[in-house]
Each structure stands twice: as structure tokens, then as C-alpha cells.
Motif scaffolding. Structure first.
Motif, short mmCIF file in Angstrom:
data_model
loop_
_atom_site.label_atom_id
_atom_site.label_comp_id
_atom_site.label_asym_id
_atom_site.label_seq_id
_atom_site.Cartn_x
_atom_site.Cartn_y
_atom_site.Cartn_z
N HIS A 1 40.93 40.59 28.80
CA HIS A 1 40.57 42.17 29.28
C HIS A 1 39.95 42.84 27.94
CE1 HIS A 1 40.86 45.70 31.41
NE2 HIS A 1 41.12 46.37 30.08
N GLN B 1 28.07 38.74 28.83
CA GLN B 1 26.82 38.55 29.09
C GLN B 1 26.53 37.26 29.89
OE1 GLN B 1 23.47 37.74 26.26
NE2 GLN B 1 22.40 39.40 27.10
N GLU B 2 25.89 37.39 31.41
CA GLU B 2 25.72 36.32 32.16
C GLU B 2 23.90 36.03 32.05
OE1 GLU B 2 26.71 35.09 36.52
OE2 GLU B 2 26.02 37.07 36.23
N ARG C 1 32.50 34.00 38.71
CA ARG C 1 31.88 35.35 38.19
C ARG C 1 32.75 36.69 38.45
NH1 ARG C 1 27.68 36.85 40.89
NH2 ARG C 1 26.67 37.75 39.09
N ALA C 2 33.45 36.62 39.77
CA ALA C 2 34.28 37.70 40.06
C ALA C 2 35.41 37.79 39.27
CB ALA C 2 34.56 37.69 41.74
N GLU D 1 34.95 39.06 35.86
CA GLU D 1 34.84 40.39 35.82
C GLU D 1 36.16 41.10 35.96
OE1 GLU D 1 31.69 41.37 38.71
OE2 GLU D 1 29.98 40.98 37.02
N GLU D 2 36.95 40.50 36.63
CA GLU D 2 38.20 41.08 37.11
C GLU D 2 39.05 41.13 35.81
OE1 GLU D 2 42.10 39.97 39.75
OE2 GLU D 2 40.26 39.63 40.70
N SER E 1 38.09 40.60 32.60
CA SER E 1 37.55 41.56 31.37
C SER E 1 37.52 42.89 31.66
CB SER E 1 36.06 40.83 31.41
OG SER E 1 35.36 41.44 32.19
N SER F 1 35.32 44.75 33.36
CA SER F 1 34.10 45.10 33.29
C SER F 1 33.05 44.36 34.15
CB SER F 1 33.63 45.71 32.19
OG SER F 1 33.43 44.99 31.19
N GLU F 2 31.95 44.62 34.68
CA GLU F 2 30.85 43.84 34.85
C GLU F 2 30.20 43.33 34.00
OE1 GLU F 2 27.93 45.89 37.46
OE2 GLU F 2 29.72 46.37 39.01
N MET F 3 29.81 42.01 34.28
CA MET F 3 29.01 41.13 32.98
C MET F 3 27.72 41.87 32.87
SD MET F 3 29.82 37.20 34.00
CE MET F 3 29.64 37.14 35.53
#
Length: 140
Positions: free
Chosen positions: A18, A23-24, A36-37, A40-41, A43, A45-47
Motif C-alpha cells: 500500500h 508505473q506501467e 493489473r487490477a 492497483e488495489e 497499492s 492507487s491507479e498505476m
């Protein structure tokens, strides 16, 4: 929901926690959307994409045979990476379209000033973890 639990384990295997800025790069239709989802969950936040000017903690680089010169790409990827950040080069598994020979990553990493620390299986993808070597601490 077994797939989500497996993907969640993938995010954890990648060392995503978290608060990390991820970066993707190299996304395409064949990228693993569940992975990918879950990144983001986990971390929170969105990549961020290649247009971001943020310092990032981790880079997720989807890489396929024919994508170009991996060493050049890795040198570009290092720029926004925090000192203790890491890069995951994700390549299709053996037998999959776009498979990259592991020796290509092993040769490109040191050219870009990186060290490969581990390789893990992520469903149809293989992840190779690369880090910047730690600079010796300066004694005063």
C-alpha cells in the motif's frame, strides 16, 4: 473467487504494498488485467503511465519479443525510479506469442546498470525483478 486470490498473491509476490507508486509501461491487449487490477488495489492507487513525471517506487514493464532494444528501454525506465525502487520486466511464458528468451533480460540488465534479483511465474507471464545496485555508503 480463486482467480482473484491468485492474482492478489501475484501483487504480493511482486512486492507491491500500500502506498507504492507503480508505473506501467508496454501495456497491450494481452496484458493480464486481473494482475493489473490487483496491483492497483494493493497499492491503493491507479498505476501511472509513461507520461507521468512522478518519482515511482516500482515499474511494471510488459515486454514482448519484437518490442525493441530492452537495454535502451531499461535505461529510460530508470529515470523516474526512486533509489530503492524496482522494475518488473513481464514477458510471455515459453511457448506463448512474444516469448522473450531469459538471456535477453540477463544481458540487458547490466547494460542498463541493473541487477536481476529474482524470477517468478505469474500465470501466462514471467516476471524478472531488476534493481539498481546499492551504492556503497560513504563514510565520513
Amino acid at each position: 473467487m480463486v482467480a482473484a486470490a491468485d492474482a492478489q498473491n501475484f501483487a504480493e509476490k511482486l512486492g507491491i504494498t500500500h502506498g507504492l507508486v507503480v508505473q506501467e509501461l508496454g501495456w497491450d491487449e494481452d496484458a493480464d488485467d486481473d494482475l493489473r487490477a490487483d496491483i492497483e488495489e494493493v497499492s491503493g492507487s491507479e498505476m501511472v503511465d509513461e507520461n507521468s513525471d512522478e518519482v515511482v517506487d516500482a515499474v511494471l514493464l510488459w515486454w514482448r519479443d519484437g518490442d525493441g532494444d530492452l537495454a535502451d528501454e531499461l535505461m529510460d525506465v530508470i529515470s523516474p525510479l526512486s533509489d530503492d525502487g524496482f522494475i518488473w520486466v513481464l514477458t510471455p511464458k515459453t511457448g506463448q506469442p512474444g516469448h522473450v528468451d531469459p538471456s535477453e533480460i540477463a544481458e540487458a540488465a547490466p547494460t542498463a546498470g541493473l541487477t536481476q534479483t529474482s524470477v517468478i511465474s505469474l500465470g501466462a507471464w514471467v516476471g524478472s525483478r531488476l534493481v539498481q545496485p546499492k551504492a556503497p555508503s560513504k563514510q565520513r
